[in-house]
Design an enzyme around this catalytic site. Structure first.
Site, PDB file in Angstrom:
ATOM      1  N   PRO A 120      37.682  48.353  39.348  1.00 56.96           N
ATOM      2  CA  PRO A 120      38.997  47.784  39.672  1.00 56.96           C
ATOM      3  C   PRO A 120      39.415  47.819  41.142  1.00 56.96           C
ATOM      4  O   PRO A 120      40.372  48.489  41.524  1.00 56.96           O
ATOM      5  CB  PRO A 120      39.931  48.632  38.811  1.00 56.96           C
ATOM      6  N   CYS A 121      38.728  47.040  41.968  1.00 52.27           N
ATOM      7  CA  CYS A 121      39.095  46.958  43.375  1.00 52.27           C
ATOM      8  C   CYS A 121      40.473  46.326  43.559  1.00 52.27           C
ATOM      9  O   CYS A 121      41.099  46.516  44.597  1.00 52.27           O
ATOM     10  CB  CYS A 121      38.032  46.215  44.170  1.00 52.27           C
TER      11      CYS A 121
END
Length: 154
Positions: A120-121
């Site tokens: 989850p950047c």
């Protein structure tokens, strides 16, 4: 053998690629074209992403087969520790990696994350609390954060 598939989502078509070892790419503009196909990793990822978009899943447990430097791998693993509905900053990541001066390097590694959403950047925001870059575009990043209940003011 690497195969790929496309999943329709609320943020547009998502391209997924996988090897026999695991998921190697999730994103909106693949760098390479592989034969359309399926394997257990693609099927599992599509199922879990569909559940995520439906509000029924907050974490993922799919096998990954990412290629990157040891530093990039460490950054991507750290991203996976940021829980659904929470955000953090490049500075936080650099500190967690015990290298507080590596903020730019962390940002660069974050930008090379090949597994959007699942790694989850999109949960990384600026130190000022505002949106920072996202390979899928800021509109997608904003949607993903709102989907997770995070309000960002610009």
């Amino acid at each position: 053998m690497k195969v790929q598939t496309t999943l329709a989502s609320p943020v547009g078509d998502v391209t997924l690629q996988a090897t026999d070892k695991g998921l190697s790419y999730v994103g909106f503009a693949p760098k390479s074209r592989y034969p359309d196909g399926s394997n257990t990793h693609l099927e599992r990822a599509c199922e879990q992403l569909t559940e995520y978009f439906a509000g029924q899943r907050t974490c993922f447990d799919v096998a990954l087969d990412t290629q990157g430097t040891p530093f990039q791998q460490a950054v991507w693993q750290l991203l996976c520790q940021i829980p659904f509905g929470e955000t953090n900053t490049y500075g936080w990541m650099a500190n967690k990696l015990e290298n507080p001066k590596a903020v730019r390097a962390v940002g660069s590694a974050n930008g090379k994350n090949p597994i959007s959403i699942i790694v989850p950047c999109h949960r990384i925001i600026g130190a000022n609390g505002k949106l920072t870059g996202y390979a899928g575009g800021l509109a997608r990043k904003s949607w993903l954060l709102a989907h997770e209940g995070i309000k960002i003011t610009q």
